[in-house]
Design an enzyme around this catalytic site. Structure first.
Site, mmCIF file in Angstrom:
data_model
loop_
_atom_site.group_PDB
_atom_site.id
_atom_site.type_symbol
_atom_site.label_atom_id
_atom_site.label_comp_id
_atom_site.label_asym_id
_atom_site.label_seq_id
_atom_site.Cartn_x
_atom_site.Cartn_y
_atom_site.Cartn_z
ATOM 1 N N HIS A 1 -2.517 -2.707 4.380
ATOM 2 C CA HIS A 1 -3.781 -2.363 3.727
ATOM 3 C C HIS A 1 -4.601 -3.602 3.385
ATOM 4 O O HIS A 1 -5.790 -3.695 3.716
ATOM 5 C CB HIS A 1 -3.476 -1.546 2.466
ATOM 6 N N SER B 1 -11.592 2.219 0.504
ATOM 7 C CA SER B 1 -10.948 0.897 0.584
ATOM 8 C C SER B 1 -11.527 0.073 1.719
ATOM 9 O O SER B 1 -11.562 -1.155 1.661
ATOM 10 C CB SER B 1 -9.440 1.048 0.808
ATOM 11 N N ASN C 1 -11.023 8.006 -3.087
ATOM 12 C CA ASN C 1 -10.987 8.970 -1.980
ATOM 13 C C ASN C 1 -10.705 10.382 -2.475
ATOM 14 O O ASN C 1 -10.066 11.183 -1.787
ATOM 15 C CB ASN C 1 -9.913 8.560 -0.964
ATOM 16 N N ASP D 1 -4.822 -6.820 -3.660
ATOM 17 C CA ASP D 1 -4.366 -5.742 -2.783
ATOM 18 C C ASP D 1 -2.869 -5.861 -2.509
ATOM 19 O O ASP D 1 -2.118 -6.264 -3.393
ATOM 20 C CB ASP D 1 -5.171 -5.800 -1.474
#
Length: 354
Positions: free
Chosen positions: A139, A298, A231, A105
């Site tokens: 994130h 996520s 998404n 990530d």
């Protein structure tokens, strides 16, 4: 007859040279004193606001302050963690101890008091992004908390609180990266013997190199690979919008649900969806010892990656394929739209006790 003034509890602090026990000279009656703090030279007493104003004029009174409420900093169990039966498995002692969980990530803020980050790697060569523990986006830190925030009485608790987190940084502070960087991150995960990796990232465009990397990790090195479905969903839930690497057979693809176990409207749909987990308004860790709510597949994926860590600890001899099948086969039916939910909502307790 004059109305009696309401009294509240106050703490009165006296300057060091004064005899604070002679408070009667200040007009404070014995029956108004609740406690004397001898070491601190403070008295706890019931006073009217008028008497407080009078006391503040005495030179030997350093301050008068109202007795304020104080609360325990309680740990919150996010609804997503509850919805996937995490509390039950924690009570039975399954918490992911000894498992290596790689978060592929934007990095992880390793200084966060609610995260146990063991090691890290960054594909970037210069600037702040070369530091795996710098998460300019937030994130990766949020993803890490859902997967494995500590059960330490503060903040939140993750699905696998005793798992060891590894910050595998392949996305920069803007959340961008490259297929080459992702492959390097997966290679590091293989070389450092991760048991589970979470990839809350993807692209609408397939990469043969990334497919080779995730296939190698899963097929040859027995790493459970979990990825967000994407998404790109629409309100009607139509079309095949699952991204890559979630589309690949070697990857456990995760769609997002809300607090009512319904498809989150942003969640990608299609035959590539394997399983669902909560991904709407998920509370988790963010850089700077903070917490915030975020939306996305996520946020759904680390519920499953954390569950994978719990299962790998519970069944250390089971291959990744068996761990994957346990989660898929025990998922809760929340609707007959497999392109929305895959096999259904993750149920960790059922997977452990299958």
């Amino acid at each position: 007859m004059a109305e009696q003034q309401k009294k509240n509890i106050f703490l009165v602090k006296f300057e060091p040279s004064s005899d604070f026990t002679t408070y009667s000279s200040l007009g404070i009656a014995d029956e108004e004193v609740i406690h004397e703090f001898n070491l601190a030279r403070i008295i706890e007493c019931e006073l009217t606001d008028e008497r407080v104003d009078d006391l503040k004029r005495f030179s030997n009174v350093l301050y008068v302050e109202r007795d304020i409420p104080v609360y325990a900093y309680q740990q919150e169990i996010p609804y997503g963690v509850s919805r996937v039966q995490t509390q039950q498995v924690h009570q039975e002692g399954y918490t992911g101890g000894g498992v290596k969980l790689g978060i592929v990530d934007t990095g992880i803020d390793a200084s966060h008091e609610d995260l146990n980050v063991t090691d890290g790697f960054s594909v970037f060569q210069s600037g702040e992004d070369s530091e795996p523990y710098h998460d300019g986006s937030g994130h990766g830190t949020h993803v890490a908390g859902t997967a494995a925030a500590l059960d330490n009485g503060t903040g939140v608790v993750g699905v696998a609180p005793d798992a060891s987190l590894y910050a595998i940084k392949v996305l920069d502070s803007s959340g961008s990266g490259s297929s080459a960087g992702v492959v390097r991150g997966i290679e590091w995960a293989i070389q450092n013997e991760m048991d589970v990796i979470n990839m809350s990232l993807g692209s609408s465009e397939p990469s043969r190199a990334i497919q080779d990397a995730v296939d190698t990790a899963y097929d040859e090195y027995d790493i459970l690979v979990v990825a967000a479905a994407g998404n790109e969903g629409n309100a009607d839930g139509t079309g095949n919008t699952v991204g890559y690497p979630a589309q690949h057979d070697s990857v456990l693809s995760v769609a997002a649900t809300d607090q009512n176990d319904l498809r989150a409207p942003f969640s990608s749909t299609g035959p590539g969806v394997d399983i669902s987990a909560p991904g709407a308004s998920i509370l988790s860790t963010v850089p700077g010892n903070g917490y915030d709510r975020l939306n996305g597949t996520s946020m759904a994926a680390p519920h499953v990656a954390g569950a994978g860590a719990v299962l790998r600890a519970a069944f250390p001899d089971a291959p990744a394929s068996e761990i994957k099948e346990r989660m898929i086969s025990t998922a809760k039916d929340i609707g007959d739209r497999s392109e929305w939910y895959g096999s259904g909502l993750l149920q960790l307790h059922d997977a452990v006790n299958q």
